[in-house]
Scaffold this motif. Structure first.
Motif, PDB file in Angstrom:
ATOM      1  N   VAL A   6      31.114  51.455  64.711  1.00 23.68           N
ATOM      2  CA  VAL A   6      31.683  52.314  65.742  1.00 23.68           C
ATOM      3  C   VAL A   6      32.190  51.478  66.912  1.00 23.68           C
ATOM      4  N   GLY A   7      31.403  50.509  67.357  1.00 22.08           N
ATOM      5  CA  GLY A   7      31.833  49.653  68.464  1.00 22.08           C
ATOM      6  C   GLY A   7      33.114  48.898  68.142  1.00 22.08           C
ATOM      7  N   THR A   8      33.248  48.459  66.899  1.00 22.02           N
ATOM      8  CA  THR A   8      34.449  47.738  66.487  1.00 22.02           C
ATOM      9  C   THR A   8      35.650  48.675  66.403  1.00 22.02           C
ATOM     10  N   PHE A   9      35.444  49.883  65.872  1.00 23.60           N
ATOM     11  CA  PHE A   9      36.539  50.855  65.794  1.00 23.60           C
ATOM     12  C   PHE A   9      36.994  51.269  67.198  1.00 23.60           C
ATOM     13  N   LEU A  10      36.055  51.340  68.141  1.00 18.92           N
ATOM     14  CA  LEU A  10      36.432  51.645  69.518  1.00 18.92           C
ATOM     15  C   LEU A  10      37.284  50.513  70.107  1.00 18.92           C
ATOM     16  N   ASP A  11      37.007  49.279  69.728  1.00 16.93           N
ATOM     17  CA  ASP A  11      37.863  48.166  70.154  1.00 16.93           C
ATOM     18  C   ASP A  11      39.286  48.363  69.646  1.00 16.93           C
ATOM     19  N   ALA A  12      39.410  48.840  68.409  1.00 17.61           N
ATOM     20  CA  ALA A  12      40.743  49.125  67.867  1.00 17.61           C
ATOM     21  C   ALA A  12      41.389  50.279  68.632  1.00 17.61           C
ATOM     22  N   GLY A  13      40.595  51.287  68.981  1.00 16.00           N
ATOM     23  CA  GLY A  13      41.122  52.425  69.724  1.00 16.00           C
ATOM     24  C   GLY A  13      41.589  52.069  71.118  1.00 16.00           C
ATOM     25  N   ARG A  14      41.004  51.055  71.713  1.00 16.99           N
ATOM     26  CA  ARG A  14      41.389  50.618  73.060  1.00 16.99           C
ATOM     27  C   ARG A  14      42.498  49.571  73.023  1.00 16.99           C
ATOM     28  N   GLY A  15      42.889  49.182  71.813  1.00 18.92           N
ATOM     29  CA  GLY A  15      43.945  48.190  71.687  1.00 18.92           C
ATOM     30  C   GLY A  15      43.476  46.756  71.826  1.00 18.92           C
ATOM     31  N   HIS A  16      42.164  46.530  71.814  1.00 18.07           N
ATOM     32  CA  HIS A  16      41.629  45.171  71.930  1.00 18.07           C
ATOM     33  C   HIS A  16      41.791  44.382  70.631  1.00 18.07           C
ATOM     34  N   ILE A  17      41.818  45.085  69.506  1.00 11.63           N
ATOM     35  CA  ILE A  17      42.095  44.449  68.220  1.00 11.63           C
ATOM     36  C   ILE A  17      43.041  45.362  67.439  1.00 11.63           C
ATOM     37  N   ALA A  18      43.772  44.771  66.506  1.00 10.10           N
ATOM     38  CA  ALA A  18      44.597  45.570  65.611  1.00 10.10           C
ATOM     39  C   ALA A  18      43.712  46.131  64.501  1.00 10.10           C
ATOM     40  N   PRO A  19      43.990  47.329  64.016  1.00  7.84           N
ATOM     41  CA  PRO A  19      43.138  47.920  62.972  1.00  7.84           C
ATOM     42  C   PRO A  19      42.940  47.012  61.772  1.00  7.84           C
ATOM     43  N   GLU A  20      43.994  46.318  61.354  1.00 12.78           N
ATOM     44  CA  GLU A  20      43.896  45.471  60.153  1.00 12.78           C
ATOM     45  C   GLU A  20      42.981  44.266  60.341  1.00 12.78           C
ATOM     46  N   GLU A  21      42.589  43.977  61.573  1.00 14.42           N
ATOM     47  CA  GLU A  21      41.673  42.854  61.811  1.00 14.42           C
ATOM     48  C   GLU A  21      40.289  43.130  61.235  1.00 14.42           C
TER      49      GLU A  21
END
Length: 278
Positions: free
Chosen positions: A226-241
């Motif tokens: 969940v914490g990692t998916f939230l990073d994707a939601g905030r634009g901190h990482i790309a989903p494919e990462e």
């Protein structure tokens, strides 16, 4: 059943985990397992340690945890069900109490489990929800979170999403029975059958729900996902990462651990052979 014949029991439980130090008995701490064991002993006079389908951490809730144990006391299921709910605190409820086949084990017999993580989306989180959600009002790209969540489907080594702690060798999992088929592979390998985000609108505020179903979960695995998916939601990482994070097999590669209060063990599944005796 005869007076001295032992029977295997299967309980389904729900609880508010806010005031408990997780499921597993720990010296000096209030736990679900310890509280349940104490209630069983007061009712039957038998000292047993109920085995859960898996461990839950401090502050994590349950809507469908399963526990198993054996008793010699000739008590009807309806009576035990009623007596346990009278003996337990209101924050723990027994949803069902039934006999199970000999050899049934809440953890070893399980074939799948489902967790749900709840995020409150709004300016002010009502106090009656605050113990059961992660209140988060950041702007989020939910589509990016959905893309990231889909990438964990199937069989992967989830070591990057396991807690980094010295007790990991023993806490490294809430393994389901299907884990036995992974013999010879990394201890971090799990199979995920469903992983998705959903939005719900409520009068008190919108909820963003993450649901994941798999054959077993590592310590903190769902909260780290969940914490990692939230990073994707905030634009901190790309989903494919997420693919690269899985391949790294390092906790430092993944995102932060989401708070425990938003996590629920939703339900546990068993094969038909583990159904209660008629």
């Amino acid at each position: 059943m005869t007076k001295n014949e032992e029977h295997t029991w299967k309980l389904t439980l729900a609880w508010d985990g806010t005031g408990f130090h997780g499921w597993q008995v720990q010296p000096g701490h209030l736990t679900i397992q310890g509280t349940l064991a104490g209630a069983i002993e007061r009712i039957t006079g038998e000292r047993v340690l109920p085995q859960g389908s898996g461990r839950t951490d401090t502050g994590v809730h349950a809507r469908g945890q399963v526990a198993s144990f054996t008793l010699a006391a000739p008590i009807p299921p309806a009576n035990l069900h009623r007596a346990l709910n009278r003996a337990l605190p209101e924050t723990i409820r027994i949803l069902s109490a039934e006999h199970a086949p000999s050899g049934f084990h809440a953890r070893h017999s399980a074939c799948a489990k489902t967790y749900e993580y709840r995020i409150f989306r709004g300016e002010i989180c009502p106090p009656w929800l605050s113990r059961f959600v992660y209140a988060l009002n950041w702007p989020l790209q939910v589509d990016a979170m959905r893309q990231a969540a889909a990438l964990v489907l199937g069989e992967h080594d989830f070591t990057s999403f396991a807690a980094s702690d010295p007790d990991l060798a023993t806490r490294n999992a809430e393994p389901a029975a299907a884990e036995e088929s992974l013999h010879g592979k990394s201890a971090g390998v799990r199979v995920i059958y469903a992983s998705s985000w959903h939005e719900e609108r409520h009068e008190d505020g919108d909820l963003l729900l993450y649901r994941i179903r798999g054959n077993g979960f590592l310590h903190h695995m769902v909260r780290n996902l969940v914490g990692t998916f939230l990073d994707a939601g905030r634009g901190h990482i790309a989903p494919e990462e997420v693919r690269a994070i899985l391949e790294r097999r390092s906790r430092s590669a993944a995102g932060p651990t989401a708070p425990a209060r938003g996590l629920f063990l939703d339900h546990v599944e068993y094969p038909p052979a583990s159904s209660p005796e008629p």
